[in-house]
Motif scaffolding. Structure first.
Motif, PDB file in Angstrom:
ATOM      1  N   MET A   1      30.960  14.552  24.917  1.00  0.00           N
ATOM      2  CA  MET A   1      31.438  13.478  25.793  1.00  0.00           C
ATOM      3  C   MET A   1      31.662  12.214  24.968  1.00  0.00           C
ATOM      4  O   MET A   1      30.743  11.719  24.321  1.00  0.00           O
ATOM      5  N   PRO A   2      32.886  11.680  24.950  1.00  0.00           N
ATOM      6  CA  PRO A   2      33.139  10.478  24.143  1.00  0.00           C
ATOM      7  C   PRO A   2      32.466   9.243  24.728  1.00  0.00           C
ATOM      8  O   PRO A   2      32.212   9.145  25.930  1.00  0.00           O
ATOM      9  N   HIS A   3      32.167   8.303  23.832  1.00  0.00           N
ATOM     10  CA  HIS A   3      31.577   7.037  24.238  1.00  0.00           C
ATOM     11  C   HIS A   3      32.660   6.123  24.817  1.00  0.00           C
ATOM     12  O   HIS A   3      33.862   6.373  24.640  1.00  0.00           O
ATOM     13  N   PRO A   4      32.259   5.045  25.514  1.00  0.00           N
ATOM     14  CA  PRO A   4      33.259   4.073  25.973  1.00  0.00           C
ATOM     15  C   PRO A   4      34.027   3.484  24.788  1.00  0.00           C
ATOM     16  O   PRO A   4      33.553   3.487  23.649  1.00  0.00           O
ATOM     17  N   LYS A   5      35.202   2.965  25.058  1.00  0.00           N
ATOM     18  CA  LYS A   5      36.059   2.432  24.004  1.00  0.00           C
ATOM     19  C   LYS A   5      35.423   1.228  23.301  1.00  0.00           C
ATOM     20  O   LYS A   5      34.694   0.439  23.917  1.00  0.00           O
ATOM     21  N   THR A   6      35.756   1.108  22.022  1.00  0.00           N
ATOM     22  CA  THR A   6      35.336  -0.034  21.207  1.00  0.00           C
ATOM     23  C   THR A   6      36.573  -0.801  20.774  1.00  0.00           C
ATOM     24  O   THR A   6      37.565  -0.200  20.345  1.00  0.00           O
ATOM     25  N   LEU A   7      36.535  -2.125  20.881  1.00  0.00           N
ATOM     26  CA  LEU A   7      37.602  -2.963  20.355  1.00  0.00           C
ATOM     27  C   LEU A   7      37.310  -3.241  18.889  1.00  0.00           C
ATOM     28  O   LEU A   7      36.263  -3.805  18.550  1.00  0.00           O
ATOM     29  N   LEU A   8      38.216  -2.834  18.015  1.00  0.00           N
ATOM     30  CA  LEU A   8      38.074  -3.048  16.579  1.00  0.00           C
ATOM     31  C   LEU A   8      38.995  -4.193  16.153  1.00  0.00           C
ATOM     32  O   LEU A   8      40.199  -4.159  16.443  1.00  0.00           O
ATOM     33  N   LEU A   9      38.447  -5.176  15.473  1.00  0.00           N
ATOM     34  CA  LEU A   9      39.221  -6.347  15.067  1.00  0.00           C
ATOM     35  C   LEU A   9      39.581  -6.268  13.589  1.00  0.00           C
ATOM     36  O   LEU A   9      38.734  -5.960  12.751  1.00  0.00           O
ATOM     37  N   PHE A  10      40.850  -6.548  13.283  1.00  0.00           N
ATOM     38  CA  PHE A  10      41.343  -6.578  11.901  1.00  0.00           C
ATOM     39  C   PHE A  10      40.989  -5.266  11.199  1.00  0.00           C
ATOM     40  O   PHE A  10      40.319  -5.251  10.166  1.00  0.00           O
ATOM     41  N   ASN A  11      41.445  -4.188  11.759  1.00  0.00           N
ATOM     42  CA  ASN A  11      41.063  -2.846  11.329  1.00  0.00           C
ATOM     43  C   ASN A  11      42.152  -2.219  10.464  1.00  0.00           C
ATOM     44  O   ASN A  11      43.205  -1.846  10.979  1.00  0.00           O
ATOM     45  N   TYR A  12      41.930  -2.112   9.146  1.00  0.00           N
ATOM     46  CA  TYR A  12      42.896  -1.459   8.272  1.00  0.00           C
ATOM     47  C   TYR A  12      42.198  -0.935   7.021  1.00  0.00           C
ATOM     48  O   TYR A  12      41.000  -1.133   6.836  1.00  0.00           O
ATOM     49  N   ASP A  13      42.928  -0.247   6.172  1.00  0.00           N
ATOM     50  CA  ASP A  13      42.399   0.400   4.965  1.00  0.00           C
ATOM     51  C   ASP A  13      41.244   1.341   5.331  1.00  0.00           C
ATOM     52  O   ASP A  13      41.415   2.231   6.133  1.00  0.00           O
TER      53      ASP A  13
END
Length: 449
Positions: A1-13
């Motif tokens: 069962m997946p967890h609730p969504k997470t907002l990721l900020l400045f996500n790259y590399d």
């Protein structure tokens, strides 16, 4: 069962790669921009931390996010802390982020709680580009009070070198101001005792080998995860590779963790990932802190995963949702030794040859476990890299091996496939990084006019 969504900020590399690796169990949405890519980085011109956080709150609600995380040093860590505070989510306290990222204030705190791991320091009493003060004892290490990625950090031997290093053109001054000002506005409100971040600072030069302590804090309990060895290009402060596991003695690692514990407790850092960079001088057995970063060293996440089965990105997700990372399952290790290999040019007149499609296909077939990052840049970006960093990082490769010897052999084979020199140059007889003295293959390209 997946967890609730997470907002990721400045996500790259590495963060983008880590999020993709975990997207089934830890779904996420992304906000922010890439500070190093045009036209995305044009948003720097009007970036304001509080306005960004207000918009991110709306974005999170629209997309059903229930937590926030960021490993971005320049803007992301502070924005994530502010958003978590605003939404009532688990997060690192805002003032703890500010205390770590304000390098001068962090030195003052360290002097109070762990003076044996500190060094002489002072604010450079001069405006950006202003006259260099008299009465400074040299050599000195000069760096910005607020910066990231070692930008504008270097050792200077005399007043002339310090003067040259602190001369900035109009465009450079504009970039510096817009990188620091978002932090400055928040620090003035929340941590006024730290003083302005629009400044350079001086530190006594450090001695020894350089290391990185990684860990996290859960409900005030500081939990170290490991130490990564930071190997430099000879006679420079430019990273050549990051090796794990560390060769540093266990008792020294424990002492470093104790210094981190005292500092983090002092600044109120009671939740979140951290890393502490430090020197260890084998001759004196002295530990000297370089700096504290109030976020994961995401470049090392898969290094721990390969050797220990610990995923630092999964730890970040768990902390964001208020889940004790100690309850997470470990993956099966795939390597006994691993490293992040950094490919650099020290010649501003060299043309770096990037691998073509056939080369990269051969590389991926031979090393399916590898990670490859390329960083092509235009002429203006190269000029700024050499001015601010004195080298150009054009590529990074992550590999694992059975042991350090096997890892080296794999790196040399992988580098040959890419057409790049293997980052093991400490074995050179001529231990000098100088464009006129080192073999041309170091520069990964022929000089161009």
């Amino acid at each position: 069962m997946p967890h609730p969504k997470t907002l990721l900020l400045f996500n790259y590399d590495w963060d983008e790669q880590g999020a993709n690796r975990l997207r089934t169990q830890w779904p996420s949405v992304v906000s922010g921009f890439d500070l190093f890519s045009f036209p995305s980085n044009a948003r720097l011109a009007w970036f304001d931390t509080e306005r960004f956080v207000a918009k991110a709150a709306v974005f999170a609600k629209l997309h059903g996010a229930k937590a926030v995380a960021s490993n971005h040093e320049q803007f992301g860590a502070l924005c994530a802390a502010l958003l978590a505070e605003k939404m009532g989510w688990p997060g690192t306290p805002v003032n703890a982020i500010l205390a770590c990222q304000h390098k001068l204030y962090a030195r003052k705190v360290l002097q109070q709680v762990a003076p044996e791991a500190n060094l002489p320091f002072a604010r450079l009493d001069a405006a950006y580009g202003g006259p260099v003060p008299q009465g400074i004892d040299y050599p000195q290490f000069v760096k910005p009070v607020k910066a990231a990625f070692s930008v504008l950090s270097r050792q200077v031997k005399n007043a002339e070198e310090l003067h040259a290093h602190t001369r900035f053109g109009p465009w450079e001054l504009w970039v510096i101001k817009h990188l620091v000002e978002p932090f400055e506005r928040i620090a003035k409100k929340r941590l006024p005792e730290a003083g302005t971040a629009h400044s350079m600072m001086l530190e006594a030069p450090m001695r020894g080998r350089q290391y990185n302590l990684d860990g996290y804090v859960w409900q005030g309990d500081v939990r170290p995860l490991g130490v990564v060895d930071e190997v430099m290009y000879p006679n420079t402060d430019a990273f050549m590779r990051f090796e794990y596991p560390s060769r540093l003695q266990a008792d020294v690692q424990a002492r470093a963790a104790d210094v981190a514990r005292r500092f983090l407790n002092a600044v109120g850092f009671d939740h979140g990932l951290f890393n502490m960079e430090f020197f260890h001088d084998e001759a004196t057995d002295k530990i000297t802190v370089i700096e504290f970063n109030p976020r994961m060293a995401s470049q090392f996440s898969d290094l721990y995963l390969r050797v220990d089965g610990i995923d630092l990105h999964e730890i970040a997700f768990a902390l964001a949702h208020g889940i004790d990372p100690a309850t997470l399952a470990r993956a099966v290790p795939t390597a006994g030794a691993t490293a992040s290999f950094v490919y650099r040019s020290f010649n501003p007149k060299a043309a770096v040859p990037f691998p073509g499609f056939v080369q990269k296909a051969a590389f991926r077939k031979a090393f399916p476990d590898a990670l490859l990052f390329e960083y092509p840049k235009d002429t203006k970006e190269l000029h700024r890299d050499f001015k601010w960093l004195r080298s150009y990082r054009y590529g990074i490769v992550h590999l694992g091996g059975e042991n350090p010897r096997d890892l080296r052999q794999r790196c040399e084979q992988a580098s040959a496939l890419l057409g790049w020199p293997a980052p093991y140059l400490e074995d050179l007889r001529e231990q000098v990084i100088d464009a006129d003295k080192l073999p041309t293959e170091l520069f990964a390209g022929k000089p161009v006019s």
